[in-house]
Design a protein around this motif. Sequence first.
Motif, PDB file in Angstrom:
ATOM      1  N   TYR A  84       1.875   9.827  -4.821  1.00 58.90           N
ATOM      2  CA  TYR A  84       1.460   9.249  -6.105  1.00 58.90           C
ATOM      3  C   TYR A  84       2.179   9.904  -7.287  1.00 58.90           C
ATOM      4  O   TYR A  84       1.781   9.707  -8.437  1.00 58.90           O
ATOM      5  CB  TYR A  84      -0.049   9.410  -6.288  1.00 58.90           C
ATOM      6  CG  TYR A  84      -0.866   8.628  -5.282  1.00 58.90           C
ATOM      7  CD1 TYR A  84      -1.337   7.352  -5.568  1.00 58.90           C
ATOM      8  CD2 TYR A  84      -1.176   9.173  -4.033  1.00 58.90           C
ATOM      9  CE1 TYR A  84      -2.088   6.639  -4.659  1.00 58.90           C
ATOM     10  CE2 TYR A  84      -1.924   8.464  -3.110  1.00 58.90           C
ATOM     11  CZ  TYR A  84      -2.370   7.203  -3.420  1.00 58.90           C
ATOM     12  OH  TYR A  84      -3.113   6.501  -2.517  1.00 58.90           O
ATOM     13  N   ARG A  87       2.562   8.435 -10.894  1.00 58.75           N
ATOM     14  CA  ARG A  87       1.876   7.139 -10.957  1.00 58.75           C
ATOM     15  C   ARG A  87       0.374   7.239 -11.216  1.00 58.75           C
ATOM     16  O   ARG A  87      -0.283   6.219 -11.394  1.00 58.75           O
ATOM     17  CB  ARG A  87       2.106   6.356  -9.661  1.00 58.75           C
ATOM     18  CG  ARG A  87       3.557   6.029  -9.388  1.00 58.75           C
ATOM     19  CD  ARG A  87       3.709   5.009  -8.270  1.00 58.75           C
ATOM     20  NE  ARG A  87       3.173   5.457  -6.996  1.00 58.75           N
ATOM     21  CZ  ARG A  87       2.183   4.854  -6.340  1.00 58.75           C
ATOM     22  NH1 ARG A  87       1.623   3.765  -6.839  1.00 58.75           N
ATOM     23  NH2 ARG A  87       1.759   5.327  -5.185  1.00 58.75           N
ATOM     24  N   VAL A  88      -0.201   8.456 -11.203  1.00 60.96           N
ATOM     25  CA  VAL A  88      -1.642   8.589 -11.378  1.00 60.96           C
ATOM     26  C   VAL A  88      -1.970   9.457 -12.587  1.00 60.96           C
ATOM     27  O   VAL A  88      -1.191  10.329 -12.990  1.00 60.96           O
ATOM     28  CB  VAL A  88      -2.329   9.183 -10.125  1.00 60.96           C
ATOM     29  CG1 VAL A  88      -2.105   8.303  -8.920  1.00 60.96           C
ATOM     30  CG2 VAL A  88      -1.859  10.603  -9.871  1.00 60.96           C
ATOM     31  N   ILE A 110      -3.963   4.163 -11.636  1.00 59.66           N
ATOM     32  CA  ILE A 110      -2.796   4.157 -10.753  1.00 59.66           C
ATOM     33  C   ILE A 110      -1.838   3.087 -11.247  1.00 59.66           C
ATOM     34  O   ILE A 110      -2.222   1.920 -11.404  1.00 59.66           O
ATOM     35  CB  ILE A 110      -3.180   3.869  -9.291  1.00 59.66           C
ATOM     36  CG1 ILE A 110      -4.323   4.776  -8.843  1.00 59.66           C
ATOM     37  CG2 ILE A 110      -1.968   4.056  -8.373  1.00 59.66           C
ATOM     38  CD1 ILE A 110      -4.846   4.450  -7.454  1.00 59.66           C
ATOM     39  N   ASP A 117      -0.877   1.922  -1.172  1.00 57.14           N
ATOM     40  CA  ASP A 117      -1.992   2.473  -1.946  1.00 57.14           C
ATOM     41  C   ASP A 117      -3.337   1.954  -1.458  1.00 57.14           C
ATOM     42  O   ASP A 117      -4.384   2.387  -1.960  1.00 57.14           O
ATOM     43  CB  ASP A 117      -1.830   2.146  -3.432  1.00 57.14           C
ATOM     44  CG  ASP A 117      -0.642   2.864  -4.057  1.00 57.14           C
ATOM     45  OD1 ASP A 117      -0.242   3.913  -3.525  1.00 57.14           O
ATOM     46  OD2 ASP A 117      -0.107   2.362  -5.069  1.00 57.14           O
TER      47      ASP A 117
END
Length: 239
Positions: A84, A87-88, A110, A117
């Motif tokens: 991740y 992206r988080v 997210i 995912d």
Amino acid sequence: MTLRSAARGFLAFLLSVPALQGIDQWTVTYSSSNVCALRKSTVDINCTYEYPDNVLYHPTKVYTLWFTKVSNDQPVDLQGDADYTGRVGYSCGEDSCNGSRCHGTCTLRIKDLRESDFAVYEFRFTTNQPRGEYTVDPGVTLFVSDLQVKVSFPDPTDPTRAELECHSRCGLAGNHLYTWFRNGENVGQGVNSWVQPQSGGSYSCAVEEHNLSSPLVCKSTPQYADMIPDVMDLLGKIT
């Protein structure tokens, strides 16, 4: 026993009571148990949490994280999970206490969703109180969906006119901008599009704000046009 030692013992007993009462007062509540979002889009997963306001341990410090994996019996913080990276992010409000309870909120965001995912996302908060760690299992199941084009023939007597619908198992509610393409060229907007398959062409739909397109459908072949009279004749015999 002296009066001072008796008072000390009584005070220790009173102060220990809230900690025992608070064992069952830890909660996490998710806004939904299932969330569905489009691939390449951004999704928010929300929760609220509560814990006892224990005067022994003021000020209470709270540490929050979201996770999908466990390593060595410990949750792997998504913000440190290589799957991740970039992206988080977490958006957690400042906790408020009222009476004997404290409340907080935390949102997981997210971005650039991928099919990988798809998972169950859980929230954990930890405080500096004894036994001050809590997670609710199960958490929130995130489904990631692509776009698809559904083809139908609403008029059973006219197979020369087909209705195309830009479709996702997420439902695609909201004010999305749908665009239709024929052979790669923009031919209109809207959730639905009417086409004549026998005229040739390959069609796809897209949700522009997510830069996401469906697979091509209705790739015409010369044989299709030849089949139309036979289909109409067959429908006439059935009716």
